[in-house]
Structure formats: C-alpha cells, structure tokens
Design a protein around this motif. Structure first.
Motif, PDB file in Angstrom:
ATOM      1  N   HIS A  32       0.837  -1.202   0.000  1.00 51.31           N
ATOM      2  CA  HIS A  32       0.000   0.000   0.000  1.00 51.31           C
ATOM      3  C   HIS A  32       0.870   1.248   0.000  1.00 51.31           C
ATOM      4  N   GLY A  33       1.855   1.297   0.885  1.00 51.39           N
ATOM      5  CA  GLY A  33       2.812   2.388   0.911  1.00 51.39           C
ATOM      6  C   GLY A  33       4.216   1.833   1.000  1.00 51.39           C
ATOM      7  N   GLY A  34       5.180   2.510   0.369  1.00 53.14           N
ATOM      8  CA  GLY A  34       6.566   2.077   0.478  1.00 53.14           C
ATOM      9  C   GLY A  34       7.116   2.419   1.853  1.00 53.14           C
ATOM     10  N   VAL A  35       7.338   3.704   2.097  1.00 50.95           N
ATOM     11  CA  VAL A  35       7.659   4.200   3.436  1.00 50.95           C
ATOM     12  C   VAL A  35       6.421   4.926   3.938  1.00 50.95           C
ATOM     13  N   THR A  36       5.823   4.395   5.002  1.00 49.37           N
ATOM     14  CA  THR A  36       4.561   4.916   5.530  1.00 49.37           C
ATOM     15  C   THR A  36       4.749   5.335   6.978  1.00 49.37           C
ATOM     16  N   LEU A  37       4.067   6.397   7.349  1.00 52.38           N
ATOM     17  CA  LEU A  37       4.042   6.854   8.735  1.00 52.38           C
ATOM     18  C   LEU A  37       2.584   6.849   9.178  1.00 52.38           C
ATOM     19  N   ASN A  46       5.880  -5.641  -9.577  1.00 51.88           N
ATOM     20  CA  ASN A  46       4.590  -6.254  -9.916  1.00 51.88           C
ATOM     21  C   ASN A  46       3.597  -5.217 -10.432  1.00 51.88           C
ATOM     22  N   TRP A  47       4.086  -4.184 -11.092  1.00 53.46           N
ATOM     23  CA  TRP A  47       3.249  -3.039 -11.445  1.00 53.46           C
ATOM     24  C   TRP A  47       2.090  -3.398 -12.359  1.00 53.46           C
ATOM     25  N   LYS A  48       2.207  -4.461 -13.129  1.00 47.84           N
ATOM     26  CA  LYS A  48       1.122  -4.814 -14.048  1.00 47.84           C
ATOM     27  C   LYS A  48      -0.076  -5.415 -13.323  1.00 47.84           C
ATOM     28  N   THR A  49       0.166  -6.165 -12.251  1.00 42.47           N
ATOM     29  CA  THR A  49      -0.908  -6.928 -11.612  1.00 42.47           C
ATOM     30  C   THR A  49      -1.170  -6.559 -10.157  1.00 42.47           C
ATOM     31  N   ASN A  50      -0.164  -6.086  -9.436  1.00 36.85           N
ATOM     32  CA  ASN A  50      -0.317  -5.812  -8.005  1.00 36.85           C
ATOM     33  C   ASN A  50       0.608  -4.656  -7.633  1.00 36.85           C
ATOM     34  N   PRO A  51       0.301  -3.453  -8.111  1.00 38.17           N
ATOM     35  CA  PRO A  51       1.260  -2.351  -8.002  1.00 38.17           C
ATOM     36  C   PRO A  51       1.359  -1.762  -6.601  1.00 38.17           C
ATOM     37  N   LEU A  52       2.499  -1.152  -6.348  1.00 39.66           N
ATOM     38  CA  LEU A  52       2.688  -0.325  -5.162  1.00 39.66           C
ATOM     39  C   LEU A  52       1.722   0.853  -5.251  1.00 39.66           C
ATOM     40  N   ASN A  53       0.933   1.062  -4.181  1.00 38.08           N
ATOM     41  CA  ASN A  53      -0.099   2.108  -4.235  1.00 38.08           C
ATOM     42  C   ASN A  53       0.491   3.508  -4.233  1.00 38.08           C
ATOM     43  N   THR A  54       1.460   3.733  -3.345  1.00 35.49           N
ATOM     44  CA  THR A  54       2.108   5.039  -3.237  1.00 35.49           C
ATOM     45  C   THR A  54       3.491   4.819  -2.645  1.00 35.49           C
ATOM     46  N   ALA A  55       4.437   5.680  -2.964  1.00 32.12           N
ATOM     47  CA  ALA A  55       5.817   5.462  -2.517  1.00 32.12           C
ATOM     48  C   ALA A  55       6.045   6.006  -1.109  1.00 32.12           C
ATOM     49  N   ILE A  56       5.707   7.265  -0.900  1.00 32.00           N
ATOM     50  CA  ILE A  56       5.934   7.929   0.388  1.00 32.00           C
ATOM     51  C   ILE A  56       4.573   8.329   0.932  1.00 32.00           C
ATOM     52  N   VAL A  74      11.815   5.583  -8.496  1.00 30.09           N
ATOM     53  CA  VAL A  74      10.533   4.887  -8.663  1.00 30.09           C
ATOM     54  C   VAL A  74      10.488   4.438 -10.124  1.00 30.09           C
ATOM     55  N   PRO A  75      11.249   3.396 -10.488  1.00 29.08           N
ATOM     56  CA  PRO A  75      11.480   3.094 -11.904  1.00 29.08           C
ATOM     57  C   PRO A  75      10.261   2.602 -12.665  1.00 29.08           C
ATOM     58  N   ASN A  76       9.248   2.079 -11.962  1.00 25.70           N
ATOM     59  CA  ASN A  76       8.024   1.618 -12.617  1.00 25.70           C
ATOM     60  C   ASN A  76       6.791   2.357 -12.105  1.00 25.70           C
ATOM     61  N   GLY A  77       6.999   3.575 -11.645  1.00 32.08           N
ATOM     62  CA  GLY A  77       5.899   4.369 -11.141  1.00 32.08           C
ATOM     63  C   GLY A  77       5.214   3.715  -9.956  1.00 32.08           C
ATOM     64  N   VAL A  78       4.000   4.187  -9.664  1.00 29.42           N
ATOM     65  CA  VAL A  78       3.126   3.579  -8.663  1.00 29.42           C
ATOM     66  C   VAL A  78       1.798   3.290  -9.354  1.00 29.42           C
ATOM     67  N   GLN A  79       0.815   2.849  -8.603  1.00 27.14           N
ATOM     68  CA  GLN A  79      -0.494   2.553  -9.194  1.00 27.14           C
ATOM     69  C   GLN A  79      -1.004   3.778  -9.948  1.00 27.14           C
ATOM     70  N   ILE A  80      -1.380   3.606 -11.207  1.00 25.07           N
ATOM     71  CA  ILE A  80      -1.758   4.768 -12.015  1.00 25.07           C
ATOM     72  C   ILE A  80      -3.261   5.020 -12.022  1.00 25.07           C
ATOM     73  N   SER A  81      -4.031   4.148 -11.383  1.00 21.83           N
ATOM     74  CA  SER A  81      -5.460   4.413 -11.216  1.00 21.83           C
ATOM     75  C   SER A  81      -5.696   4.877  -9.781  1.00 21.83           C
ATOM     76  N   PRO A  82      -6.641   5.800  -9.562  1.00 24.10           N
ATOM     77  CA  PRO A  82      -6.843   6.325  -8.216  1.00 24.10           C
ATOM     78  C   PRO A  82      -7.701   5.398  -7.364  1.00 24.10           C
ATOM     79  N   SER A  83      -7.471   5.427  -6.049  1.00 23.58           N
ATOM     80  CA  SER A  83      -8.360   4.787  -5.082  1.00 23.58           C
ATOM     81  C   SER A  83      -8.661   5.791  -3.985  1.00 23.58           C
ATOM     82  N   PHE A  84      -9.855   5.671  -3.403  1.00 28.77           N
ATOM     83  CA  PHE A  84     -10.356   6.717  -2.521  1.00 28.77           C
ATOM     84  C   PHE A  84     -10.869   6.127  -1.209  1.00 28.77           C
ATOM     85  N   TYR A  85     -11.014   6.997  -0.222  1.00 30.11           N
ATOM     86  CA  TYR A  85     -11.721   6.667   1.006  1.00 30.11           C
ATOM     87  C   TYR A  85     -13.008   7.487   1.071  1.00 30.11           C
ATOM     88  N   ALA A  86     -13.969   6.987   1.846  1.00 30.09           N
ATOM     89  CA  ALA A  86     -15.216   7.720   2.042  1.00 30.09           C
ATOM     90  C   ALA A  86     -15.010   8.828   3.067  1.00 30.09           C
TER      91      ALA A  86
END
Length: 612
Positions: A407-412, A434-444, A466-478
C-alpha cells in the motif's frame, strides 16, 4: 486470570525505561539533518556480542519433517499448491524452547536451527543474550492452526487460552502469541545465513474443512485500496471474522467501563453494534480506559497474531533471513531501543501483511531489506487511542532498501497518537516489480485522522527512484457526512507518489477528538519513470496529494481544539514523471507553505510556494 508481578511491573516501568539508556542527542534543528541520520546509524550499528557456543536444536530432540502438497492461498486472490508439513509431523516447539533456555542459562550464545524442514506448533520465545540462527536451507513452518498459539502464553485466560501480552494495531491486549516473541529482553538476535533461511507463517494454509485460514479472519469481501488485493481469502458473508460482530463482546461499555458517562459511552460505541466486532471492540476498550487485564481475546476471537513481535526490548538484531506468508504484520517491535533490521526479505501478500512496523521505538536502522507485501512495506506506528504510554517513534533511518507490492513504500501511521519524529529515508528503490498486476499504491505515505491524531515532524527523504511508477489508477476513502471533502474524490488510498493524508478513512473511527499536526517535511531527488498500461503511459495518477486535517470531522466536547494545516513541506530536485491527471498534478487541502523547487511533472518544471 492473573498477570504475574514481573510483567505487571515491567508494563509500568517501560514508559520511563528509556531514561536509563545512553543515546546520542538528536537535535531536530541541526543545520544538516543528515548528520543526525549518520549519528543514529553509527550508534545502532555497534556489533551485537554473543558467547561463542552453539546450541543445536537437534541436541534437544528436534526432528525434521516431511512435506505434503496442499492448495493454499498465496495472496488475497490467488491459490497454489504449496508444501506444508505432513500430518503427524514432529512438533519442535519443546526442543527449541529447551535450547533457548539452556543457551540463556549458560550466559548466552547461538541457538542453531540447521538446514531442513521444521514444524513448530507454538511460539519461539527469545531470551536475553540469545541469537536464534537459521542455517542456509532451514525452513521453519509455524503451525497454521491459531489454537496452537493460545497454549503456551504466560497468562491463563480460561476458555480463551493461555495468552500473551500483545499489541494489535497499536492497542494493548491479551491475545494469541506471535510466532516469534520477546518481552523485556536485552541483547537478542534472530538471524539467518541467507534468504533460503525461512520463517513461514502459513497464513494462507487452511486449518479446517471449510477452507478457512488465518487470512480469512480479515473478513472483508471487498477492499478499495489496491489492484490485485480486492478480496479476503475464503471469506463469505456470515462468517465470523475480526470485522463481524462477536457475541462474546459486551453488549454495552457500561458493563466493562461503568465509570463512563452516558455521553462518553455513546461517543465511543457509535451507532448500532458494529463496535462489537473484535477489530473495533479493542479500540473501544482503549478509549474507555479498560485495563489490559480485561482486554481478553484469543480463542473465540479473531485478531490475527503478528509474525514477529518484540515488546520492551533493547539491543536487537534481525538479519539475513526471509519471512513469508504471515498471518498479520510481519515484524512489529514495540517500545524497543537500539534495533537493527538488515538484509531481511519480507514476502507476504496476505491481508495486513505489513513488512516492518516499528512502534514507539527509538534508534532504529532499516537497511538492505526487500519488501513485497499485502499492505504497507514499512509503517512507523506510535500507539492508538489512549495506548500512548510508550511515547513517540523517533530517530529512525531507512536506507538501501527495495519495495515492490504494498500500500505504501515508506509509511508513517496510521496509528500514531504518540507522535513520530526524526525519520530519515534515503537511497531507496521503489521498484514496484509487480506493477502490471499488483502495483505499489504510493511510494511515500503518511496517514492519520482526527482519531489517530499525533504528530509528524522532521521527516526527511532523499535520493530515491521509482522506476516503474506507482499505481496509475486512483483509489479513494469515504468522507464523513458534511465534510468539505466530497466522498471518494481525493486519491489518498492509491495513485500518488507522495501522499500525506490527515483524513484517513475517517468513517472507521467513532471517536474523533485529536487533530493531528504535521510540520517540517523535506523531500529531495526523487526520480519516477512512466509505464504503459491500459492505453495510458504514466508514472502515477497524481504526483502529490496532501490532505490536511478536516476540522468538521471533530466530534468531541467544545470548544474545538486548534486544527492546524500541514506546514513547511519542501519538495526539491524531483522528477515525478507524467501523471494520468496531468491537468491537476497535485491535490492540496489545509496546507500552508508547500515549497516546490525544481520539481518536474510531465514536461513542466515547478518553482513555487503553495497554500490551500
């Protein structure tokens, strides 16, 4: 049910114990903060010393096991035929316990787990001056039956089992034992020759005829965070889980916390009975001030045990092994001092399988590790609700690591009520293989809200790719009703390279009375590259998302305490690649003095100071 005096006294003493340690001063106002980082590294890198005597577990009766194939979950959504100890395998729990005891009583040394497959139906409990070492080719299979981790704890809780003092998502409780555990020990190590030395939690191996496994207890049929992590293994509506109302839990807090006023009880419980699900009931007990001795979980409850949990320990080394398929968080040190985790591979794609979650720890080095997880790769914690007695997490250096899925690379956060300060991250590769099938959501990533509160200050990041970016589709919280943030419109769950979220899933917490404070963040020299997927060539959905505290979320007594913006964030000399949402490459709310200096997004260089 009693808690012995030694542990009771330790629980009382631990918050002050840090005063006895001789640690180098860390001045947050030093001209070059990276000098502080080097001082931390120099201090914690002093070699751990153990007596030169081996205690081979085979000398204490351990026998290797044969494997059989079983169809098991290997991620949120995938099953494979994998090896597991055959029925009737010899249980090495007693042999390993005896070897550790003998080593400890001899003044210390190394407990050796040789090459081979070993079945262990209970926890490995570390003692002072003992290094438990896995040889090349040693594979420890912990029992996949939760009941085996309610048999050997120090605290007899009757029908709920013999449990241990634990912490689950930053709240104290009596629960199933972690697979590897230590409490109040000094000079301990868990090491391996290389990544063929494996600790296997078997989190996806079924333990009953219905096909349920540790991971089934997560209990949500759908998640919104991640591609490739959308379901819970073998969970169906109506099954018991950590998110299902548990009839064993009190029908009202008035029963377990009679001193609460009616207004306090109503605030903590919220509407309906959802608060009686185990994952909500434990935080409610904390908010209500219920003592540890009455926070009993274990058998009949559904809070999964962390794989490796060390509480109140000093001078800790974790090095050179692989962890896989863990029931819950992979490493969870709590209130530890002088801890190094180095060259460890963390691979678990199950629910909540964070790689390394130091909580209320001081002087920590994370170095040379590889993360491939079903949740945050690293998540720095500091208590939740009223369980902040151990103080902040502080003086932490993360360097030369690789992050893949998560979900996050380095998370606080998100549990950070005690505060987080003086954190340094450098020379990281957010590989996201695993960016094609199970990408890192965000780096920092930072995440908190009006419940989790706390503060983050003095966070420094530099020289990362971040050589393969992060997830390029957005996800949200309510968002909450009445919030100025329209629900499910801000991509704080996934899609940004840098995310600071002070309104993290606010609908999950009934009590929202602790405005978080975020100040002094410096990020420099981050280089992200684009990938091509679904007809888009991009590195992220947005480059930067900073959602400051939302004042309308507050639901405590008046007057409302000050709600401060996120302040003094500096991002410099970065190239964030091309966001999908290039027309709005960043999102800001309740932010003051975001400085962008030589920041490239798409084909534009930004030099500006922003507030919103």
């Amino acid at each position: 049910m009693t808690i012995n005096n030694q542990r009771r006294n330790l629980m009382k003493a631990l918050p002050a114990a840090g005063l006895s340690f001789s640690l180098p001063a860390v001045a947050a106002t030093a001209p070059d903060p990276w000098l502080q980082a080097q001082a931390i590294v120099d201090h914690v890198s002093k070699p751990r010393k153990f007596r030169k005597q081996d205690f081979n577990i085979t000398a204490y009766g351990a026998k290797s096991c044969k494997l059989t194939k079983v169809k098991a979950w290997v991620s949120h959504e995938d099953q494979e035929d994998i090896g597991t100890p055959a029925a009737g395998s010899f249980d090495c729990y007693a042999a390993i316990k005896a070897a550790i005891k003998a080593c400890h009583e001899a003044g210390g040394g190394r407990v050796l787990i040789p090459a081979g497959d070993w079945f262990v139906a209970g926890p490995i409990v570390l003692l002072s001056n003992v290094n438990v070492h896995l040889s090349k080719g040693a594979h420890v299979y912990f029992s996949h039956n939760p009941a085996d981790f309610a048999k050997y704890g120090d605290i007899d809780c009757g029908k709920h089992g013999k449990l241990t003092i634990s912490r689950w998502q930053s709240n104290d409780c009596l629960n199933y034992s972690p697979m590897v555990y230590a409490y109040g020990q000094d000079n301990i190590a868990l090491t391996g020759d290389d990544w063929t030395a494996i600790l296997d939690g078997q989190g996806g191996v079924p333990f009953n005829d219905a096909g349920d496994c540790w991971w089934t207890w997560k209990g949500k049929q759908k998640t919104i965070n991640s591609i490739g992590q959308g379901t819970t293994p073998n969970f169906k509506s109506g099954k018991m889980s950590e998110n299902t109302v548990n009839p064993l839990n009190a029908e009202s807090l008035a029963t377990v916390a009679p001193a609460l006023t009616e207004a306090e009880r109503v605030l903590i419980q919220g509407e309906g009975d959802k608060w009686r699900a185990d994952a909500s009931y434990l935080p409610a007990l904390s908010e209500a001030g219920v003592p540890l001795s009455k926070r009993i979980f274990g058998v009949g409850h559904y809070l999964r045990a962390p794989m490796i949990q060390l509480i109140g320990c000093t001078n800790v080394l974790l090095q050179g092994y692989r962890v896989q398929n863990t029931p819950f968080w992979q490493h969870h040190p709590v209130h530890c001092r002088n801890l190094v985790i180095r060259n460890v591979e963390m691979h678990s794609h199950g629910p909540n399988s964070d790689g390394f979650d130091p909580e209320a720890c001081d002087h920590v080095l994370v170095e040379g590790c590889t993360f491939d997880t079903g949740d945050d790769c690293i998540a720095i914690k500091a208590g939740k609700d009223l369980d902040t007695q151990y103080g902040p997490s502080q003086n932490i250096v993360i360097q030369n690591c690789i992050m893949h899925s998560g979900h996050g690379g380095v998370t606080l956060g998100s549990e950070m009520a005690g505060g987080i300060q003086n954190v340094f991250a450098q020379k990281l590769v957010f590989e996201n293989a695993n960016w094609k099938t199970n990408p890192l959501n965000t780096a920092i990533r930072m995440k908190t809200n009006m419940n989790r509160g706390g503060y983050l200050r003095n966070f420094y990041v530099r020289d990362c790719t971040v050589p393969n970016g992060v997830q390029i589709s957005p996800s949200f919280y309510a968002s909450l009703p009445g919030s100025p943030i329209q629900s499910k419109t801000v991509a704080t769950a996934a899609g940004a390279i840098v995310t600071f979220d002070c309104d993290y899933t606010p609908i999950s917490d009934n009590v929202r009375i602790r405005p978080p404070v975020v100040d002094n963040i410096q990020i420099s020299n981050i280089k992200a590259s684009n990938v091509s997927k679904d007809g888009k060539t991009a590195s992220c959905f947005q480059a930067i998302v900073i959602l400051g505290p939302v004042a309308s979320d507050y639901n405590g007594p008046l007057p409302v305490p000050p709600v401060f913006p996120v302040t003094n964030v500096s991002i410099s000399d970065c190239d964030f690649g091309t966001p999908v949402n290039i027309a709005a490459p960043w999102y800001l709310y309740n932010v003051r003095n975001l400085t962008l200096k030589n920041v490239t997004i798409g084909d534009k260089v930004h030099n500006t100071v922003l507030s919103a």
